[in-house]
Design an enzyme around this catalytic site. Structure first.
Site, mmCIF file in Angstrom:
data_model
loop_
_atom_site.group_PDB
_atom_site.id
_atom_site.type_symbol
_atom_site.label_atom_id
_atom_site.label_comp_id
_atom_site.label_asym_id
_atom_site.label_seq_id
_atom_site.Cartn_x
_atom_site.Cartn_y
_atom_site.Cartn_z
ATOM 1 N N ASP A 52 4.942 1.835 -4.199
ATOM 2 C CA ASP A 52 4.369 2.607 -5.293
ATOM 3 C C ASP A 52 4.120 1.642 -6.450
ATOM 4 O O ASP A 52 5.068 1.189 -7.100
ATOM 5 C CB ASP A 52 5.326 3.723 -5.715
ATOM 6 C CG ASP A 52 4.808 4.545 -6.895
ATOM 7 O OD1 ASP A 52 3.727 4.221 -7.432
ATOM 8 O OD2 ASP A 52 5.510 5.499 -7.293
ATOM 9 N N ASP A 87 0.852 -1.191 0.000
ATOM 10 C CA ASP A 87 0.000 0.000 0.000
ATOM 11 C C ASP A 87 0.886 1.239 0.000
ATOM 12 O O ASP A 87 1.899 1.290 0.691
ATOM 13 C CB ASP A 87 -0.906 0.005 1.227
ATOM 14 C CG ASP A 87 -1.999 1.052 1.127
ATOM 15 O OD1 ASP A 87 -3.105 0.705 0.694
ATOM 16 O OD2 ASP A 87 -1.727 2.213 1.460
ATOM 17 N N LYS A 118 -10.339 1.192 -16.381
ATOM 18 C CA LYS A 118 -10.920 -0.061 -15.912
ATOM 19 C C LYS A 118 -11.280 -0.987 -17.076
ATOM 20 O O LYS A 118 -11.279 -2.215 -16.922
ATOM 21 C CB LYS A 118 -12.140 0.228 -15.040
ATOM 22 C CG LYS A 118 -11.785 0.881 -13.706
ATOM 23 C CD LYS A 118 -10.814 0.028 -12.901
ATOM 24 C CE LYS A 118 -10.582 0.570 -11.511
ATOM 25 N NZ LYS A 118 -9.677 -0.294 -10.692
ATOM 26 N N THR A 125 -17.268 3.001 0.384
ATOM 27 C CA THR A 125 -15.886 3.111 0.853
ATOM 28 C C THR A 125 -15.479 4.581 0.772
ATOM 29 O O THR A 125 -16.169 5.399 0.141
ATOM 30 C CB THR A 125 -14.922 2.277 0.005
ATOM 31 O OG1 THR A 125 -14.782 2.895 -1.291
ATOM 32 C CG2 THR A 125 -15.401 0.846 -0.144
ATOM 33 N N TYR A 168 -11.316 7.251 -15.884
ATOM 34 C CA TYR A 168 -11.479 6.118 -14.984
ATOM 35 C C TYR A 168 -12.070 4.913 -15.707
ATOM 36 O O TYR A 168 -11.542 3.791 -15.614
ATOM 37 C CB TYR A 168 -12.365 6.515 -13.812
ATOM 38 C CG TYR A 168 -12.641 5.390 -12.844
ATOM 39 C CD1 TYR A 168 -11.659 4.972 -11.956
ATOM 40 C CD2 TYR A 168 -13.881 4.743 -12.816
ATOM 41 C CE1 TYR A 168 -11.903 3.936 -11.063
ATOM 42 C CE2 TYR A 168 -14.134 3.720 -11.923
ATOM 43 C CZ TYR A 168 -13.141 3.321 -11.049
ATOM 44 O OH TYR A 168 -13.378 2.287 -10.172
#
Length: 243
Positions: free
Chosen positions: A57, A40, A153, A184, A149
């Site tokens: 990273d 992370d 994806k 989230t 985005y």
């Protein structure tokens, strides 16, 4: 008689394990007795209760390779499964979208998926890689426009299908999970109660998803219970794509 399939891999590497879906995946796997390493960007290196966090990273290929080497040591061997949850979500109308925003999103979401998958494939001898795409790859969104985005994806979906064929001979299954609207910190629509209520009214499931909903799907695809499943995109969206 065949042995009963397991519900979780014994050695799991999760990216984005510091929060959201990645954290939920790591915690569920730990609860089922797995050894887990989390990569992370925000987490300093630490170890607690069987979980090892390595700051990484995912857009830096040297950093990814070094993190995987460290993970192999921490796990006592190559991971049985990799669940790649790290990514970003940004919204911007295409007429206002800058090349810098486009490139950042593509680099983190698409290139990061490639680098993590490549590092996994170089070390794994069988097992499963599960990537995170989004329902955005298959359905436009006028309320929260995000060409960068959704394109990133979509690239993850294509990568998943290619890798499932390319790595199948090595015994590695590759699948993707496509979350819908999940509650989230990265989900912006939940900040607008009216928009959220309208969305929920249109979902067959009549609720937002949780990080745990997605995590369970990721662990299923990572387990022996999904041993004959590869190259698929599994929506975890409460019916969003079909509504």
């Amino acid at each position: 008689m065949n042995a009963r399939p397991t519900t979780s891999p014994s050695r799991l590497l999760v990216t984005g394990g510091g929060s959201g879906i990645g954290r939920a995946t790591a915690e569920l796997a730990l609860a089922e007795g797995a050894l887990v390493v989390s990569l992370d960007a925000a987490a300093e290196h630490w170890e607690a209760d069987g979980l090892v966090h390595i700051r990484t990273d995912i857009t830096d290929e040297d950093a990814v390779e070094a993190a995987f080497d460290a993970a192999v040591v921490a796990l006592g061997g190559a991971p049985d499964a990799v669940v790649h949850c790290a990514g970003i979500y940004r919204t911007r109308a295409v007429t206002e979208l800058t090349i810098a925003e486009w490139q950042q999103t593509m680099t983190i979401n698409a290139t990061g998926s490639f680098l993590v998958s490549r590092a996994a494939a170089r070390r794994m001898t069988g097992g499963a890689i599960t990537l995170l795409t989004s329902v955005a790859y298959g359905r436009g969104d006028e309320v929260e426009p995000s060409a960068h985005y959704s394109s990133s994806k979509g690239a993850v979906v294509s990568l998943t299908r290619q890798l499932s064929v390319e790595l199948g001979g090595a015994g590695i299954r590759v699948n993707a999970v496509a979350p819908g609207v999940i509650d989230t910190p990265m989900t912006t629509i939940v900040q607008d109660p009216a928009a959220t209520e309208m969305l929920i009214s249109r979902l067959p499931a009549r609720r937002l998803g949780t990080a745990e909903d997605v995590a369970r799907a990721c662990l299923f695809l990572s387990s022996d219970s999904a041993s004959y499943i590869t190259g698929v995109v599994l929506p975890v969206d409460g019916g969003y794509l079909v509504a």
